[in-house]
Design an enzyme around this catalytic site. Structure first.
Site, short mmCIF file in Angstrom:
data_model
loop_
_atom_site.label_atom_id
_atom_site.label_comp_id
_atom_site.label_asym_id
_atom_site.label_seq_id
_atom_site.Cartn_x
_atom_site.Cartn_y
_atom_site.Cartn_z
N HIS A 52 15.41 43.78 3.49
CA HIS A 52 14.78 44.72 2.27
C HIS A 52 15.22 42.37 1.55
O HIS A 52 14.22 42.90 0.37
CB HIS A 52 15.41 45.28 1.35
CG HIS A 52 14.70 46.20 1.79
ND1 HIS A 52 14.34 47.15 1.65
CD2 HIS A 52 16.01 47.46 2.89
CE1 HIS A 52 14.09 48.24 2.39
NE2 HIS A 52 15.42 48.67 3.03
N ASP A 260 13.19 36.72 -4.06
CA ASP A 260 12.84 38.01 -3.59
C ASP A 260 12.74 38.34 -2.66
O ASP A 260 11.35 37.84 -2.06
CB ASP A 260 11.80 38.56 -4.81
CG ASP A 260 12.77 39.87 -5.78
OD1 ASP A 260 13.40 40.50 -5.47
OD2 ASP A 260 12.50 39.88 -7.01
#
Length: 373
Positions: A52, A260
């Site tokens: 992720h 991110d």
């Protein structure tokens, strides 16, 4: 050593409960080595892994003494999923470099006669469910310590964990610069920040939390006038449907991540908007979502003036442009939503053998490593 013990413990538990035909999907950087121990325990299941966060570049891995072992462990998975095309390419580069493995095709890597699919699966949201939740009425005042006139002021929303990767200090430095440079906006904009403290048992996170609170206090002390305060901060967790309703009322969503994996706040904000009067998304170019959301206002959070200019553009953007950008962004969310993400990964995992046979058709004599495929 502790990391490996934890990964082995999870593999042991999996071995006790998994049937031979079960599909196993492992998530995130905590569990790079689980598949290795599953294989050592004799498990032949289809095992997939999804990361992720961004995949670290080669120069970072080269600084880690156990890098080769971790990458070898990663290649015990049948499918390795990444968030972006860039992450996929970096992962392939790291694996082929550290392992001297053979990159067969763009998404296939062969190491010690085990074939691993390395592929991009950008995680999505459920736009239909979010739109439905966002349409319900919520009184934002219930969550604030002082009243905010949402109809009289432009509202900026930020939703982040208080983490060094989120660029919070960079954003609020830019916000203070904006208020200084454009004093006519004072009393006419409000930054609502939902900031969830995390990992406060770690000293570095404690220090970041304190620096963040000090910065918010300094901005409010410098610019507060009468009944207006430039920043309102909420440190408590909020129910998901309430958050979607707040997104719908906010004129701007500001995401300033320094790094991110994806950042689903960006996608949820767009999914929650009123199609006839949508807000504007300011999105860091370092978030994975930027690869799929080019109609947002993409910005470098380390460039203070670029951030200031992006905020001004967002606040002044005419409705027709907001609608045009929203339509394109929403189309992207619907074209590959959370269900498509899940199905794409699991289909590749479950059909890995068929994918091998198709991709290697006519290539079996190229190298002896393929003889048993």
């Amino acid at each position: 050593e502790g990391y490996q013990k934890v990964n082995y413990l999870f593999a042991q538990k999996l071995a006790k409960i998994a049937d031979p035909d079960d599909t196993i999907w492992v998530h995130d950087y905590h569990f790079l080595s689980v598949a290795k121990y599953c294989r050592e325990l004799g498990m032949q299941n289809k095992i997939g892994f999804f990361l992720h966060i961004p995949f670290a570049p080669l120069f970072i891995w080269q600084k880690i003494p156990c890098a080769q072992q971790l990458i070898e462990d990663l290649c015990q998975y049948d499918v390795v999923g990444l968030q972006t095309d860039k992450d996929q390419k970096v992962c392939m580069q790291v694996c082929t470099s550290l392992l001297k493995a053979q990159k067969i095709q763009q998404t296939l890597l062969s190491y010690h006669q085990r074939l691993t699919i390395i592929k991009c699966y950008p995680i999505g949201v459920n736009p239909t469910a979010i739109q439905k939740a966002a349409q319900q009425f919520i009184d934002v005042q219930d969550f604030l310590t002082r009243p905010v006139e949402l109809n009289a002021a432009k509202t900026i929303i930020g939703v982040d964990r208080i983490d060094y990767s989120k660029g919070l200090l960079e954003r609020f430095l830019s916000y203070a610069e904006f208020l200084e440079k454009y004093p006519e906006y004072q009393q006419h904009i409000q930054h609502l920040q939902i900031a969830c403290p995390c990992r406060l048992e770690v000293p570095a996170y404690q220090r970041l939390f304190e620096r963040f609170k000090i910065k918010i206090e300094m901005i409010n002390q410098e610019f507060t006038q009468e009944d207006w305060q430039p920043v309102e901060c909420i440190y408590d967790a909020m129910k998901h449907h309430h958050l979607m309703q707040i997104y719908r009322q906010a004129d701007v969503c500001w995401i300033s991540s320094i790094r991110d994996g994806m950042n689903l706040v960006a996608k949820e904000y767009i999914a929650a908007q009123n199609p006839s009067n949508p807000g504007v998304l300011i999105l860091s170019k370092y978030a994975g979502a930027a690869e799929h959301m080019s109609e947002a206002l993409l910005v470098d959070p380390t460039d203070k003036m670029a951030m200031v200019n992006a905020l001004k553009k967002a606040l002044e953007m005419p409705r027709h442009e907001r609608i045009s950008r929203y339509k394109q962004l929403m189309k992207g969310l619907k074209n590959f939503d959370i269900n498509d993400w899940r199905n794409a990964f699991l289909n590749d995992l479950q059909n890995k053998t068929a994918m091998q046979d198709f991709r290697f058709l006519g290539m079996r004599n190229v190298n002896p490593i393929y003889q048993n495929l």
